[in-house]
Design a protein around this motif. Structure first.
Motif, PDB file in Angstrom:
ATOM      1  N   LEU A 154       0.778  -1.485  -0.231  1.00  0.00           N
ATOM      2  CA  LEU A 154       0.351  -0.113   0.110  1.00  0.00           C
ATOM      3  C   LEU A 154       0.776   1.174  -0.111  1.00  0.00           C
ATOM      4  O   LEU A 154       0.282   1.880  -0.858  1.00  0.00           O
ATOM      5  N   TRP A 155       2.063   1.158   0.480  1.00  0.00           N
ATOM      6  CA  TRP A 155       2.482   2.254   0.940  1.00  0.00           C
ATOM      7  C   TRP A 155       4.303   1.764   0.741  1.00  0.00           C
ATOM      8  O   TRP A 155       5.301   2.268   1.585  1.00  0.00           O
ATOM      9  N   PRO A 156       4.478   2.180  -0.710  1.00  0.00           N
ATOM     10  CA  PRO A 156       5.744   0.813  -0.794  1.00  0.00           C
ATOM     11  C   PRO A 156       7.032   1.961  -0.167  1.00  0.00           C
ATOM     12  O   PRO A 156       8.224   1.781  -0.043  1.00  0.00           O
ATOM     13  N   ALA A 157       6.576   3.271  -0.332  1.00  0.00           N
ATOM     14  CA  ALA A 157       7.996   4.019   0.394  1.00  0.00           C
ATOM     15  C   ALA A 157       7.913   4.138   1.337  1.00  0.00           C
ATOM     16  O   ALA A 157       8.583   5.148   1.757  1.00  0.00           O
ATOM     17  N   TRP A 158       6.818   3.796   2.573  1.00  0.00           N
ATOM     18  CA  TRP A 158       7.311   3.776   3.603  1.00  0.00           C
ATOM     19  C   TRP A 158       7.590   2.021   4.184  1.00  0.00           C
ATOM     20  O   TRP A 158       7.876   1.803   5.333  1.00  0.00           O
ATOM     21  N   THR A 159       7.935   1.889   2.785  1.00  0.00           N
ATOM     22  CA  THR A 159       8.608   0.024   3.417  1.00  0.00           C
ATOM     23  C   THR A 159       9.299  -0.100   4.756  1.00  0.00           C
ATOM     24  O   THR A 159       9.705  -0.909   5.593  1.00  0.00           O
ATOM     25  N   GLY A 160      10.308   1.009   4.495  1.00  0.00           N
ATOM     26  CA  GLY A 160      11.587   0.949   5.288  1.00  0.00           C
ATOM     27  C   GLY A 160      11.044   1.391   6.947  1.00  0.00           C
ATOM     28  O   GLY A 160      11.620   0.418   8.451  1.00  0.00           O
ATOM     29  N   VAL A 161      10.001   2.333   6.711  1.00  0.00           N
ATOM     30  CA  VAL A 161      10.164   2.710   8.346  1.00  0.00           C
ATOM     31  C   VAL A 161       9.323   1.635   8.615  1.00  0.00           C
ATOM     32  O   VAL A 161       8.586   1.714  10.480  1.00  0.00           O
ATOM     33  N   GLY A 162       7.892   1.039   7.911  1.00  0.00           N
ATOM     34  CA  GLY A 162       7.206   0.412   8.441  1.00  0.00           C
ATOM     35  C   GLY A 162       8.747  -0.997   9.202  1.00  0.00           C
ATOM     36  O   GLY A 162       7.793  -1.533  10.158  1.00  0.00           O
ATOM     37  N   GLN A 163       9.409  -1.781   8.284  1.00  0.00           N
ATOM     38  CA  GLN A 163      10.344  -2.111   9.473  1.00  0.00           C
ATOM     39  C   GLN A 163      10.500  -2.169  10.852  1.00  0.00           C
ATOM     40  O   GLN A 163      10.717  -2.840  11.170  1.00  0.00           O
ATOM     41  N   VAL A 164      11.331  -0.793  10.748  1.00  0.00           N
ATOM     42  CA  VAL A 164      11.796  -0.826  11.590  1.00  0.00           C
ATOM     43  C   VAL A 164      10.503  -0.624  12.280  1.00  0.00           C
ATOM     44  O   VAL A 164      11.056  -0.741  13.870  1.00  0.00           O
TER      45      VAL A 164
END
Length: 256
Positions: free
Chosen positions: A46-56
């Motif tokens: 849904l928000w691929p640009a935020w994938t790193g934020v989601g992981q952290v």
């Protein structure tokens, strides 16, 4: 080291680790891992640009949830006495630790384009494989040396059950189990090769440093006092000193 790797001591204080209850605990851990993975996959889609934020964010959730095992120790012991460990482990470690593992595993399928390293690409991939392989071996070797009773943090609620671990690796690094995890995370990040995966692999030592400083080592200092403070000053947490880089290989190959 006990030949049973500390399993007898662990089961003696936590009978839930045998029989049908062990299956229930395993199922809880799998469900926690799956739920965390589904959330991260949802963010990826849904928000691929935020994938790193989601992981952290997910790994922070896992750390905070697991930390309650330590932070609420006195409360649980007042409430449940000898059953405090059972309740704390089931509520916090069984749920929180799989969330952390799910966040690390996310590096395998984290979306994004691989970074272009040109002629250095084979070297970067090989380096990733090196960290992954040595990290897995170090992790397994360290668990065998550390014992499952210590790995399950039994000593936090039953300090009298704690035992001295005699292994050469502890003269080189303080937290070899976590050191293995750091290497695996970095190896997966380099192997996947996306900006987020590499950044997460580099972020892991910082995250684990905060964990051991703010959570685990607070309990160790409370238990061992100035002796552990001196040990912490003299021995690095995850990476051996430059002069000791050859020494861990003996541990990786033959163990203690």
């Amino acid at each position: 080291m006990k030949q049973d790797w500390g399993l007898d001591e662990l089961v003696r204080h936590m009978p839930d680790f045998r029989g049908r209850r062990a299956g229930i605990i395993g199922l809880m851990g799998l469900l926690s891992f799956a739920a965390a993975s589904i959330v991260m996959i949802g963010v990826d889609r849904l928000w691929p640009a935020w994938t790193g934020v989601g992981q952290v964010g997910m790994i922070v959730v896992g750390f905070v949830w697991t930390a309650q095992f330590f932070w609420r120790r006195k409360e649980y012991k007042r409430r449940w006495d000898d059953q405090a460990y059972r309740h704390a482990f089931s509520r916090h470690a069984v749920v929180g630790l799989p969330v952390i593992f799910a966040a690390i595993a996310h590096n395998v399928y984290l979306p994004g384009k691989r970074m272009l390293f040109g002629e250095m690409t084979p070297l970067v991939v090989t380096l990733g494989g090196y960290f992954l392989l040595t990290g897995l071996v170090l992790w397994v070797r360290s668990i065998i040396a550390f014992g499952f009773d210590n790995l399950a943090m039994l000593y936090v609620y039953f300090p009298e059950a704690g035992r001295m671990v005699e292994s050469s690796i502890y003269a080189l690094i303080r937290h070899p189990v976590y050191s293995g995890v750091v290497r695996v995370g970095l190896g997966l990040g380099l192997w996947r090769g996306t900006p987020f995966s590499i950044a997460f692999g580099l972020f892991m030592p910082l995250g684990l440093t905060l964990w051991v400083r703010l959570v685990e080592e607070e309990e160790l200092i409370e238990r061992f006092g100035e002796g552990y403070v001196s040990y912490r000053r003299e021995v690095p947490a995850f990476w051996p000193r430059l002069g000791d880089v050859k020494s861990p290989w003996k541990f990786l190959v033959v163990g203690n």
